[in-house]
Structures are given as C-alpha cells and as structure tokens.
Write a protein that holds these residues in place. Structure first.
Motif, short mmCIF file in Angstrom:
data_model
loop_
_atom_site.label_atom_id
_atom_site.label_comp_id
_atom_site.label_asym_id
_atom_site.label_seq_id
_atom_site.Cartn_x
_atom_site.Cartn_y
_atom_site.Cartn_z
N ARG A 15 0.85 -1.20 0.00
CA ARG A 15 0.00 0.00 0.00
C ARG A 15 0.88 1.24 0.00
O ARG A 15 1.96 1.24 0.58
N LEU A 16 0.39 2.28 -0.64
CA LEU A 16 1.14 3.53 -0.71
C LEU A 16 0.15 4.69 -0.73
O LEU A 16 -0.80 4.69 -1.52
N ARG A 17 0.39 5.67 0.16
CA ARG A 17 -0.45 6.88 0.23
C ARG A 17 0.40 8.05 -0.27
O ARG A 17 1.45 8.34 0.31
N VAL A 18 -0.07 8.70 -1.33
CA VAL A 18 0.71 9.76 -1.98
C VAL A 18 -0.06 11.07 -1.93
O VAL A 18 -1.18 11.16 -2.45
N LEU A 19 0.53 12.06 -1.31
CA LEU A 19 -0.02 13.42 -1.29
C LEU A 19 0.58 14.15 -2.49
O LEU A 19 1.79 14.15 -2.68
N ILE A 20 -0.28 14.75 -3.32
CA ILE A 20 0.18 15.39 -4.55
C ILE A 20 -0.19 16.87 -4.52
O ILE A 20 -1.37 17.21 -4.37
N ILE A 21 0.84 17.72 -4.68
CA ILE A 21 0.63 19.16 -4.66
C ILE A 21 1.39 19.80 -5.82
O ILE A 21 2.26 19.17 -6.43
N SER A 22 1.08 21.06 -6.08
CA SER A 22 1.79 21.80 -7.12
C SER A 22 1.58 23.28 -6.91
O SER A 22 0.67 23.70 -6.19
N ASP A 23 2.44 24.06 -7.54
CA ASP A 23 2.28 25.51 -7.60
C ASP A 23 2.02 26.11 -6.21
O ASP A 23 1.07 26.85 -6.01
N THR A 24 2.92 25.80 -5.29
CA THR A 24 2.76 26.29 -3.91
C THR A 24 3.26 27.73 -3.76
O THR A 24 2.79 28.44 -2.88
N HIS A 25 4.21 28.15 -4.57
CA HIS A 25 4.70 29.53 -4.61
C HIS A 25 4.98 30.10 -3.22
O HIS A 25 4.59 31.23 -2.90
N GLY A 26 5.65 29.29 -2.39
CA GLY A 26 6.08 29.77 -1.08
C GLY A 26 5.05 29.65 0.03
O GLY A 26 5.34 29.99 1.18
N ARG A 27 3.88 29.13 -0.26
CA ARG A 27 2.82 29.04 0.75
C ARG A 27 2.94 27.73 1.53
O ARG A 27 2.07 26.87 1.50
N THR A 28 4.04 27.59 2.26
CA THR A 28 4.29 26.34 2.99
C THR A 28 3.28 26.11 4.11
O THR A 28 3.04 24.96 4.47
#
Length: 182
Positions: free
Chosen positions: A4-17
C-alpha cells in the motif's frame, strides 16, 4: 516495498508552505498521513529538506533553473509515473503534448501542474492528474491538492484518486478508481 502507498500530490505552492502544512494535517486526520509527497513544480524548494521527507519535486517555470530535474520518472507500486510541471509541453495550450510525452515515456500515470487548475482524466488507458494550486487557483475557486491511495495485489495496482479543497472538503467531481496492470 509495501503493498500500500499513500501519496499526497501538490503543485504551484509559490512559497505558501503553511498551506502545505494544512494539507498534511488534513491527510493525517483523514488517513493517518502520507508515505510520499509529490510536488509538480513552481517552488519545488518548498518541500526540500527533512520536514516533508520523503518528497519528490520537479522544476517548474518559476523555479531556479537546475533546482530539480524538469521531469522525473518514478515507480509507485508498479505504476510507472511521469512527474513534470508541464510548461515544457505547453499544457496551458493543449493536453495533446502531455499525452504524447506520457506515451513516449510509457507512463501509466502523469502528474503535472502549471495551470493551477485541478484536472483528472484518462486517455489511452493512462491517467493524467493536476492537483491544482495551493497558492493561486485558476478556473476553480479554492486551493486544492490530490490524494492517491494505491494497493498492489496479484500483478495489479488499484488506485483511488481524490481531490480536496484546503478547507478539508472532498471535491466529489474529482474522484476516480482505476486499476493499473503491470
């Protein structure tokens, strides 16, 4: 490797940590955390370092040249995955170049960003996913991220794709179950 694998996918954060942190909190509450974080570019450095480990990121058009590779191919429980930002294949103009790139790389799953718009579609038995943006959404009114849960059994990998708004609500129109064969 686990079955099993759980993957969080994000993009274009532009510094908004702080928004990355909020997404991680929600994923932790929802399913107990993630095993891998994928960042599809534009401020790839937002996930560098040990805070978000393990994380894989690619360079976007707003990243310093050479901060990461522009494309990476990774194996997610037997699913060949192409990770790229999308600016190099002009995803804002047409998805056709993206589809061709996935075919060239024999990718079963392609994760991209650049448009700031959540996207999920299947073409030629390949899944294409853009998690949207955690900084400035376009074509959609809220910041979004995606969650991919994979389970491997008997030579196949079952995938459950879901998208969430930063307020924690699931976006039902962006849900997909797909089975990948090896």
């Amino acid at each position: 490797m686990s079955d099993r694998l759980r993957v969080l996918i994000i993009s274009d954060t532009h510094g908004r940590t702080e928004r990355i942190d909020r997404a991680i909190e929600q994923v932790t509450e929802r399913i107990g955390g993630y095993d891998l974080l994928l960042h599809a570019g534009d401020h790839a450095q937002d996930v560098s370092g040990q805070k978000y480990d393990p994380a894989i990121a690619v360079c976007g058009n707003c990243d310093p040249i050479g901060c990461e590779e522009e494309e990476k191919t990774i194996d997610l429980l037997g699913v060949k995955t192409l990770l790229l930002h999308g600016h190099t294949v002009q995803v804002k103009s047409t998805p056709l170049s993206l589809v061709y790139r996935a075919i060239e790389q024999s990718a079963q799953l392609t994760v991209f960003g650049h448009t700031h718009t959540p996207t999920l579609f299947v073409e030629a038995d390949r899944v294409f996913l853009n998690p949207g943006s955690l900084s400035t959404p376009r074509g959609f009114t809220v910041c979004t991220y995606a969650l991919l849960q994979l389970e491997r059994e008997e030579g196949r990998t079952r995938a459950d794709f879901s998208f969430y708004a930063l307020d924690g609500h699931q976006i039902a129109s962006f849900a997909l179950q797909h089975t990948f064969s090896s």
